[in-house]
Design an enzyme around this catalytic site. Structure first.
Site, PDB file in Angstrom:
ATOM      1  N   GLY A  37       0.833  -1.207   0.000  1.00  0.00           N
ATOM      2  CA  GLY A  37       0.000   0.000   0.000  1.00  0.00           C
ATOM      3  C   GLY A  37       0.863   1.250   0.000  1.00  0.00           C
ATOM      4  O   GLY A  37       0.659   2.176  -0.809  1.00  0.00           O
ATOM      5  N   HIS A  38       1.860   1.273   0.881  1.00  0.00           N
ATOM      6  CA  HIS A  38       2.795   2.401   0.904  1.00  0.00           C
ATOM      7  C   HIS A  38       3.550   2.488  -0.425  1.00  0.00           C
ATOM      8  O   HIS A  38       3.752   3.580  -0.959  1.00  0.00           O
ATOM      9  CB  HIS A  38       3.809   2.237   2.030  1.00  0.00           C
ATOM     10  CG  HIS A  38       3.221   2.154   3.411  1.00  0.00           C
ATOM     11  ND1 HIS A  38       3.192   0.996   4.140  1.00  0.00           N
ATOM     12  CD2 HIS A  38       2.643   3.098   4.198  1.00  0.00           C
ATOM     13  CE1 HIS A  38       2.643   1.219   5.318  1.00  0.00           C
ATOM     14  NE2 HIS A  38       2.285   2.488   5.387  1.00  0.00           N
ATOM     15  N   LYS A 150      -7.377   4.242   2.125  1.00  0.00           N
ATOM     16  CA  LYS A 150      -7.528   3.335   3.272  1.00  0.00           C
ATOM     17  C   LYS A 150      -7.923   4.116   4.529  1.00  0.00           C
ATOM     18  O   LYS A 150      -8.761   3.695   5.308  1.00  0.00           O
ATOM     19  CB  LYS A 150      -6.207   2.591   3.472  1.00  0.00           C
ATOM     20  CG  LYS A 150      -6.006   1.926   4.803  1.00  0.00           C
ATOM     21  CD  LYS A 150      -6.594   0.542   4.792  1.00  0.00           C
ATOM     22  CE  LYS A 150      -6.655  -0.056   6.177  1.00  0.00           C
ATOM     23  NZ  LYS A 150      -5.538   0.253   7.047  1.00  0.00           N
TER      24      LYS A 150
HETATM   25  P1  AMP Z   1       0.540   4.553   7.843  1.00  0.00           P
HETATM   26  O1  AMP Z   1       1.990   4.173   7.724  1.00  0.00           O
HETATM   27  O2  AMP Z   1      -0.337   3.416   8.240  1.00  0.00           O
HETATM   28  O3  AMP Z   1       0.335   5.805   8.631  1.00  0.00           O
HETATM   29  O4  AMP Z   1       0.067   4.889   6.366  1.00  0.00           O
HETATM   30  C1  AMP Z   1       0.777   5.822   5.578  1.00  0.00           C
HETATM   31  C2  AMP Z   1      -0.020   6.095   4.327  1.00  0.00           C
HETATM   32  O5  AMP Z   1      -0.196   4.880   3.600  1.00  0.00           O
HETATM   33  C3  AMP Z   1      -1.425   6.630   4.629  1.00  0.00           C
HETATM   34  O6  AMP Z   1      -1.727   7.670   3.709  1.00  0.00           O
HETATM   35  C4  AMP Z   1      -2.290   5.430   4.424  1.00  0.00           C
HETATM   36  O7  AMP Z   1      -3.612   5.741   4.049  1.00  0.00           O
HETATM   37  C5  AMP Z   1      -1.559   4.712   3.308  1.00  0.00           C
HETATM   38  N1  AMP Z   1      -1.940   3.299   3.289  1.00  0.00           N
HETATM   39  C6  AMP Z   1      -1.939   2.439   4.332  1.00  0.00           C
HETATM   40  N2  AMP Z   1      -2.442   1.249   3.961  1.00  0.00           N
HETATM   41  C7  AMP Z   1      -2.776   1.352   2.652  1.00  0.00           C
HETATM   42  C8  AMP Z   1      -3.367   0.475   1.694  1.00  0.00           C
HETATM   43  N3  AMP Z   1      -3.701  -0.778   2.001  1.00  0.00           N
HETATM   44  N4  AMP Z   1      -3.571   0.938   0.449  1.00  0.00           N
HETATM   45  C9  AMP Z   1      -3.248   2.216   0.119  1.00  0.00           C
HETATM   46  N5  AMP Z   1      -2.688   3.092   0.962  1.00  0.00           N
HETATM   47  C10 AMP Z   1      -2.466   2.683   2.219  1.00  0.00           C
END
Ligand code: AMP
Length: 281
Positions: A37-38, A150
């Protein structure tokens, strides 16, 4: 790829690339434990701007006192390898003291929006998110900042913040990346036991069901919520936090769904809180 640790270095990098390269800058804020996702965010950034900074910072102010800040997964070496492979130019990985100097008393609060959906279940969460993202946006002054759908409520809070503060960055929202069976990728999925992982599929099932209802012409919010409640009721081990159909900009409930409405769910599989959503239509 450079690894920067201070805000001053990050600001200097951004100014240099912009000036010397005459180029556009993208920012991808993350908490690390990077997954596909990242990676999709970094790729989207690389495809649309000249230079990309990925921040990796487990932000203490967005965790509640009984949440998982201390045990949040951390995998810095692997994260840097992934960021580099996706074409990131810089990884910004500050210490907590660097972003929150001793005695820091300044916070960014997007009132109203911050108390809805995840903000209701996690008081103070969006204040922490808005504060750290504003620090990053002020340091980098990116042309574009990339976020995942997400965290759809987070997107709503940050869009309002950027608009209210008259920041220049364009917020770009990237689609949810899922496992083959539908589970939305999350750094927290590593917490799940095999049983909880199976239960967790209820979230994506509820989301797909909402999309199908909308496609079939259903517009009554009550029908979307009831259908999701039944889907969750079939898996009693998973505990629903919220099921909501809201306006994506205000996060206020709607009675009639429209294209662009946000259908969102949050639920606990064991001790792990998971979220998922769909933008209808
Ligand atoms: P986090 O590290 O969980 O704070 O996420 C960092 C970024 O990655 C945020 O903008 C999230 O929305 C995005 N993100 C996390 N999981 C996913 C996913 N499965 N698909 C797309 N983007 C994601």
């Amino acid at each position: 790829m450079e690894i920067l640790r201070t805000v001053a270095e990050l600001r200097a990098w951004s100014r240099r690339e912009r000036k010397d390269g005459g180029n556009t800058i993208g920012l991808v804020p993350t908490m690390g434990a990077l997954h596909a996702g990242h990676a999709s965010l970094i790729r989207a950034a690389k495809n649309s701007v000249g230079f990309v900074a990925v921040s990796i910072f487990v932000n203490p102010t967005q965790f509640g006192p009984n949440e998982d800040f201390a045990r949040y997964p951390r995998s810095f070496e692997a994260d840097c390898a992934l960021a580099q492979a996706e074409g990131a130019d810089v990884v910004f990985a500050p210490s907590v003291d660097e972003l929150y100097p001793a005695g820091a008393a300044t916070f960014v609060e997007v009132s109203g929006l911050s108390e809805r959906l995840d903000g209701k279940s996690r008081p103070g969460h969006f204040r922490g998110v808005a504060t750290v993202v504003s620090k990053l946006l002020i340091a980098v002054e990116p042309d574009k900042a990339f976020f995942g759908q997400k965290d759809a409520a987070q997107v709503a809070v940050l869009r309002r913040m950027v608009s209210d503060l008259r920041l220049a960055a364009e917020i770009v929202v990237c689609p949810i990346v899922r496992e083959a069976d539908g589970l939305a990728l999350s750094s927290r999925n590593v917490y799940l036991s095999a049983e909880e992982r199976a239960q967790a599929l209820t979230l994506s099932r509820a989301v797909r069901q909402a999309e199908a209802l909308f496609a079939s012409g259903e517009r009554r919010a009550s029908r979307f919520i009831e259908a999701a409640r039944e889907t969750f009721a079939a898996v009693p081990e998973i505990r629903v936090d919220y099921i909501a159909l809201v306006d994506w900009a205000t996060l206020e409930p709607v009675e009639i769904a429209a294209p662009g409405s946000l259908f969102a769910v949050a639920a606990w599989a064991g001790a792990t809180r998971l979220i998922d959503n769909a933008i209808l239509g």
